[in-house]
Each structure stands twice: as structure tokens, then as C-alpha cells.
Design a protein around this motif. Structure first.
Motif, PDB file in Angstrom:
ATOM      1  N   LYS A   1       0.969  -0.547  -0.107  1.00 41.18           N
ATOM      2  CA  LYS A   1       0.153   0.063  -0.553  1.00 41.18           C
ATOM      3  C   LYS A   1       1.078   1.210   0.043  1.00 41.18           C
ATOM      4  N   MET A   2       1.807   0.872   0.337  1.00 47.00           N
ATOM      5  CA  MET A   2       2.821   2.550   0.684  1.00 47.00           C
ATOM      6  C   MET A   2       3.285   2.847  -0.773  1.00 47.00           C
ATOM      7  N   VAL A   3       4.091   1.185  -1.045  1.00 45.83           N
ATOM      8  CA  VAL A   3       4.140   2.086  -2.515  1.00 45.83           C
ATOM      9  C   VAL A   3       3.042   1.793  -3.923  1.00 45.83           C
ATOM     10  N   ASP A   4       2.037   1.903  -2.934  1.00 42.65           N
ATOM     11  CA  ASP A   4       1.294   2.223  -4.366  1.00 42.65           C
ATOM     12  C   ASP A   4       1.122   3.809  -3.740  1.00 42.65           C
ATOM     13  N   LYS A   5       1.087   4.426  -2.659  1.00 40.50           N
ATOM     14  CA  LYS A   5       0.882   5.537  -2.567  1.00 40.50           C
ATOM     15  C   LYS A   5       1.753   6.505  -3.508  1.00 40.50           C
ATOM     16  N   LEU A   6       2.898   6.258  -3.073  1.00 41.66           N
ATOM     17  CA  LEU A   6       4.136   6.793  -4.056  1.00 41.66           C
ATOM     18  C   LEU A   6       4.075   7.041  -5.746  1.00 41.66           C
ATOM     19  N   TYR A   7       3.436   5.983  -6.038  1.00 45.29           N
ATOM     20  CA  TYR A   7       2.957   5.864  -7.260  1.00 45.29           C
ATOM     21  C   TYR A   7       1.402   6.808  -7.717  1.00 45.29           C
ATOM     22  N   ARG A   8       0.774   6.844  -6.396  1.00 46.13           N
ATOM     23  CA  ARG A   8      -0.560   8.297  -6.709  1.00 46.13           C
ATOM     24  C   ARG A   8       0.814   9.530  -6.145  1.00 46.13           C
ATOM     25  N   ALA A   9       1.578   9.332  -5.745  1.00 47.45           N
ATOM     26  CA  ALA A   9       1.500  10.590  -4.791  1.00 47.45           C
ATOM     27  C   ALA A   9       2.467  11.172  -6.265  1.00 47.45           C
ATOM     28  N   GLY A  10       2.717  10.614  -7.095  1.00 52.29           N
ATOM     29  CA  GLY A  10       4.504  10.934  -8.723  1.00 52.29           C
ATOM     30  C   GLY A  10       4.797  11.010  -8.111  1.00 52.29           C
ATOM     31  N   VAL A  11       6.166   9.787  -7.523  1.00 56.02           N
ATOM     32  CA  VAL A  11       7.273  10.119  -6.560  1.00 56.02           C
ATOM     33  C   VAL A  11       7.356   9.363  -7.569  1.00 56.02           C
ATOM     34  N   PHE A  12       7.079   7.980  -8.005  1.00 57.91           N
ATOM     35  CA  PHE A  12       7.112   6.915  -9.103  1.00 57.91           C
ATOM     36  C   PHE A  12       6.373   7.214  -9.959  1.00 57.91           C
ATOM     37  N   LYS A  13       6.839   7.067 -10.965  1.00 56.42           N
ATOM     38  CA  LYS A  13       5.747   6.753 -12.285  1.00 56.42           C
ATOM     39  C   LYS A  13       5.851   5.994 -13.465  1.00 56.42           C
ATOM     40  N   ASP A  14       6.942   4.573 -13.385  1.00 62.79           N
ATOM     41  CA  ASP A  14       6.289   3.229 -14.358  1.00 62.79           C
ATOM     42  C   ASP A  14       7.590   2.570 -14.211  1.00 62.79           C
TER      43      ASP A  14
END
Length: 157
Positions: A76-89
Motif C-alpha cells: 500500500k505504501m508503494v501504491d501511495k508513492l505511485y499515486r503521489a507522483g514519486v514513481f511513474k512506471d
């Protein structure tokens, strides 16, 4: 009359300026000795310039599972980082795993950059999958490499 007023103000001001000393001031508008006590504070968000990047945050006692525990699990933490724009792909390029970072990655401080990438490695176990496991970090907009992550830590260009 104006000349006399100007001269008297000038003399009065120069008299106060001549009293500038390194010791405490006896008059009401100066800072007393108590103002200068206890100024030895730590600057946690300023990175020291002469310390090597790889050893900068050794022995801090932080693990990726700390964030996962606070946020309901590592996934869930990694998913939140993707949604926040920290990671893209994330994808594979020439047999090497690639993590494309977003614009918000660049707004993080050095320690938080290391931590979010360590969180991704904690979830996907890339560095544990091979003897010299690593993954590259690419800019999500320009698709150029910006660094890599190994079991020894994050290395940015």
C-alpha cells in the motif's frame, strides 16, 4: 535651522554606532547574553557537503518496514508513492529492471529519496533476486538514466 537639526541627529546616531562591541549591550534594544545561549542545534534536513553520498545516512536505524507498518503494509505504501507522483512506471530494459521516477521524486530530500527507493526494493526484492541484483532509475519524462540502486544503497548521478 535644518542644518543644525541634521548635524545633531548625525552626531547622536554616530555616537550609538561607535558603541558597537562584541559584548552584551546595556541598553534596551540590544540582545542580551541569554539570547545567544543554546544555539548548538542539529540541522536534519541539510546534507553535509563533504560526506560521501553512500555513507551519509548509515546507522540511522530506519527500515522500509517502518513505513509499511504505519501505512497498512509495504504494498500500500508503494501504491501511495505511485499515486503521489514519486514513481511513474517500472519495466525491464535490456534485461535490467528500471524504475521510472516522477517529478515529485526530485522534490524529496536526499534521505527520503533513499528511503522511497529502498521501499520499492523491499516490496519487489530486486537486489535479492540475483547475486549482484540492481535496478536502474530513469527520469519518467526524458527516459534518461539518473542513477541505480543496489544492496549497498542508492547512487544518483
Amino acid at each position: 535651522m535644518r542644518y543644525l537639526l541634521f548635524c545633531s541627529i548625525f552626531i547622536l546616531c554616530s555616537g550609538f554606532a561607535a558603541q558597537a562591541q562584541a559584548e552584551s549591550k546595556p541598553w534596551i534594544w540590544s540582545w542580551g547574553p541569554s539570547h545567544w545561549r543554546n544555539l548548538d542545534f542539529e540541522k536534519p534536513y541539510i546534507e553535509p557537503a563533504k560526506e560521501p553520498h553512500n555513507t551519509q545516512w548509515d546507522n540511522r536505524g530506519w527500515y522500509p518496514s517502518h513505513w509499511g507498518y504505519q501505512r497498512g503494509g509495504n504494498d500500500k505504501m508503494v501504491d501511495k508513492l505511485y499515486r503521489a507522483g514519486v514513481f511513474k512506471d517500472q519495466y525491464i530494459k535490456d534485461g535490467v529492471p528500471v524504475l521510472a521516477v516522477g517529478e515529485m521524486f526530485y522534490r524529496l530530500g536526499g534521505e527520503d529519496k533513499r528511503r522511497v527507493v529502498a521501499m520499492v526494493d523491499e516490496v519487489y526484492r530486486v537486489t535479492d533476486s540475483k547475486e549482484n541484483g540492481l535496478f536502474l532509475l530513469y527520469d519518467g519524462r526524458t527516459e534518461r538514466p539518473i542513477g541505480l540502486y543496489t544492496k549497498h544503497g542508492l547512487q544518483l548521478q
